[in-house]
Design a protein around this motif. Structure first.
Motif, short mmCIF file in Angstrom:
data_model
loop_
_atom_site.label_atom_id
_atom_site.label_comp_id
_atom_site.label_asym_id
_atom_site.label_seq_id
_atom_site.Cartn_x
_atom_site.Cartn_y
_atom_site.Cartn_z
N MET A 1 0.84 -1.19 0.00
CA MET A 1 0.00 0.00 0.00
C MET A 1 0.87 1.24 0.00
O MET A 1 1.70 1.42 0.89
N LEU A 2 0.70 2.08 -1.00
CA LEU A 2 1.41 3.36 -1.08
C LEU A 2 0.38 4.45 -0.83
O LEU A 2 -0.33 4.88 -1.73
N VAL A 3 0.27 4.88 0.42
CA VAL A 3 -0.82 5.73 0.87
C VAL A 3 -0.33 6.69 1.95
O VAL A 3 0.76 6.53 2.49
N PRO A 4 -1.13 7.71 2.33
CA PRO A 4 -0.81 8.48 3.53
C PRO A 4 -0.80 7.55 4.75
O PRO A 4 -1.66 6.67 4.87
N LEU A 5 0.16 7.75 5.64
CA LEU A 5 0.34 6.80 6.75
C LEU A 5 -0.24 7.28 8.07
O LEU A 5 -0.07 6.61 9.10
N GLU A 6 -0.95 8.41 8.07
CA GLU A 6 -1.40 9.00 9.33
C GLU A 6 -2.20 8.04 10.21
O GLU A 6 -2.14 8.11 11.44
N SER A 7 -2.99 7.16 9.61
CA SER A 7 -3.86 6.29 10.41
C SER A 7 -3.30 4.89 10.59
O SER A 7 -3.84 4.11 11.39
N ILE A 8 -2.24 4.54 9.87
CA ILE A 8 -1.78 3.15 9.85
C ILE A 8 -1.26 2.70 11.23
O ILE A 8 -1.39 1.54 11.61
N ASP A 51 4.22 8.40 -2.82
CA ASP A 51 5.11 9.30 -3.57
C ASP A 51 6.55 9.31 -3.05
O ASP A 51 7.31 10.23 -3.34
N THR A 52 6.94 8.31 -2.26
CA THR A 52 8.30 8.26 -1.74
C THR A 52 9.09 7.06 -2.24
O THR A 52 10.26 6.93 -1.93
N ASP A 70 1.79 8.52 -7.16
CA ASP A 70 2.28 8.57 -8.54
C ASP A 70 3.32 7.51 -8.85
O ASP A 70 4.07 7.64 -9.81
N SER A 71 3.39 6.44 -8.06
CA SER A 71 4.50 5.50 -8.20
C SER A 71 4.27 4.38 -9.22
O SER A 71 5.23 3.81 -9.73
N LEU A 72 3.03 4.03 -9.51
CA LEU A 72 2.76 2.84 -10.32
C LEU A 72 3.46 2.88 -11.67
O LEU A 72 3.98 1.87 -12.15
N PRO A 122 1.27 16.16 -11.68
CA PRO A 122 0.93 15.16 -12.70
C PRO A 122 1.08 13.74 -12.17
O PRO A 122 2.01 13.43 -11.43
N ASN A 123 0.15 12.89 -12.57
CA ASN A 123 0.11 11.52 -12.05
C ASN A 123 -0.26 10.58 -13.21
O ASN A 123 -1.29 10.75 -13.84
N PHE A 124 0.60 9.59 -13.45
CA PHE A 124 0.38 8.66 -14.56
C PHE A 124 0.04 7.25 -14.07
O PHE A 124 0.07 6.30 -14.87
N SER A 125 -0.28 7.13 -12.78
CA SER A 125 -0.55 5.79 -12.23
C SER A 125 -1.71 5.10 -12.93
O SER A 125 -1.71 3.88 -13.11
N ASP A 126 -2.71 5.88 -13.31
CA ASP A 126 -3.87 5.25 -13.97
C ASP A 126 -3.49 4.61 -15.29
O ASP A 126 -4.14 3.65 -15.74
N GLN A 127 -2.43 5.12 -15.96
CA GLN A 127 -2.07 4.64 -17.29
C GLN A 127 -1.53 3.21 -17.27
O GLN A 127 -1.54 2.53 -18.32
N VAL A 128 -1.05 2.75 -16.13
CA VAL A 128 -0.50 1.39 -16.03
C VAL A 128 -1.32 0.52 -15.09
O VAL A 128 -0.98 -0.65 -14.88
N ALA A 129 -2.37 1.08 -14.51
CA ALA A 129 -3.16 0.33 -13.52
C ALA A 129 -4.01 -0.75 -14.20
O ALA A 129 -4.52 -0.55 -15.30
N ASP A 130 -4.15 -1.87 -13.52
CA ASP A 130 -5.11 -2.89 -13.93
C ASP A 130 -6.50 -2.53 -13.44
O ASP A 130 -7.50 -2.85 -14.09
#
Length: 354
Positions: A1-8, A51-52, A70-72, A122-130
């Motif tokens: 999971m590549l997400v904000p970690l505030e709640s994890i 994003d890290t 934006d990592s995908l 800019p974010n291109f993650s959707d372009q490679v997402a399944d």
């Protein structure tokens, strides 16, 4: 999971229920719940701040990668691995241009510059997402990768009232917004109610965080006694519930959302949504649409839609409100959100046609 970690941390410390009850942005609950469901389904999960991730990191050990950032697009392709883009807005370029247009409109009208605080890179993650997970409506997803399987999740909200008290003879209205009040159309709504002095507008939000907007709003309130500012919206409080009992609709011409928890929340109180398509809420079809050709036409459209709600009979308004409350109980709850994510996991193990 590549997400904000505030709640994890709540889950790591075995404090999930405490985390679920904590007052935090809705997105943090979503990722806390997703983490729990992944583990409950048998996944071993690594959580990394979005994003890290460094370019080219070996991710071949992972069966599933869920990215809100934006990592995908920068990960090696791994056979059999499923990449999931967790979408939290309209497409980045449309989102940015829509906010900049609103900021420009405000400056042209009042000579006040406000920072475009909702801009996203800019974010291109959707372009490679399944898979692309979203909480809005399909029409607002047309800019995204059309070869990805798009999966609509339910929209969780903070408060699910057991009982709602309403006075269907009253015709007040609300605007409730967070960070980026101009992005969310506050100025358009206020100007509309300047033209409707016989109707009350209740404004909720932490507008103090944006001093230029707050100064402007105070001047508007001083000149228009039908417009009132109440600060942050505490949906559980008797004060909020007393105000919303007299309200017939939620006016929200936002330039961009994905699911919009605020509209989901007021649907639980039966508030008729008067919204732009980019407010992107699953209950929009139960409300009225704000035309978006230009600034003046939007304000006039708000006025016309407000008038339409005002003209509803008590019976009509009650029927519409009860339909909204019923929809909210089906699609705007934490249980519904978790169930929709569970269904995604089941279907993604055995892919279906989208």
């Amino acid at each position: 999971m590549l997400v904000p970690l505030e709640s994890i941390g709540y889950y790591v410390q075995n404090r999930y229920e405490e985390g679920a009850d904590a007052k935090m942005h809705n997105i943090y609950f979503q990722f806390l719940a997703i983490l729990k469901r992944l583990v409950d389904h048998g996944f071993v999960v690594d959580c990394i701040k979005k994003d890290t991730l460094e370019y080219g990191v070996d991710t071949s050990q992972y069966e599933l990668i869920l990215d809100e950032g934006d990592s995908l697009a920068f990960m090696p392709k791994v056979e059999g691995q499923r990449k999931v883009f967790y979408c939290t807005g309209t497409k980045w370029n449309r989102w940015n241009s829509d906010e900049l247009r609103r900021v420009e409109w405000f400056q042209q009208k009042y000579g006040i510059f406000v920072k475009p605080v909702r801009q996203i890179k800019p974010n291109f993650s959707d372009q490679v997402a399944d898979y692309i997970l979203y909480k809005g409506v399909p029409e607002q997803m047309q800019d995204f990768n059309k070869s990805a399987c798009r999966v609509q999740l339910a929209m969780p909200v903070e408060f699910e009232p057991d009982k709602v008290v309403r006075d269907f003879s009253k015709r007040d209205f609300v605007w409730i917004g967070g960070w980026g009040a101009i992005h969310k159309g506050l100025d358009l709504v206020v100007e509309a109610f300047e033209k409707l002095p016989g109707l009350k507008l209740h404004v909720f939000g932490a507008i103090e965080r944006e001093p230029p907007v707050m100064n402007w709003l105070q001047e508007k309130i001083a000149a228009n006694p039908n417009i009132r500012y109440h600060g942050f919206a505490d949906y559980r409080s008797p004060a909020f519930q007393q105000i919303v009992a007299s309200c017939a609709g939620h006016v929200y011409p936002s330039a961009g959302e994905n699911g919009c928890a605020t509209l989901g929340q007021t649907a639980h109180f039966g508030q008729v949504p008067i919204t732009t398509p980019t407010a992107n809420n699953q209950a929009n079809y139960l409300g009225l649409n704000i035309e978006e050709a230009d600034r003046e036409s939007m304000i006039n459209s708000i006025c016309a839609n407000v008038d339409e709600v005002v003209m509803m009979s008590e019976k009509e308004l009650k029927e519409r409100s009860f339909e909204l409350m019923g929809f909210a109980r089906q699609r705007f709850t934490r249980t519904a959100f978790i169930q929709s994510f569970d269904q995604f996991l089941l279907n993604s193990k055995f892919p279906v046609k989208c």
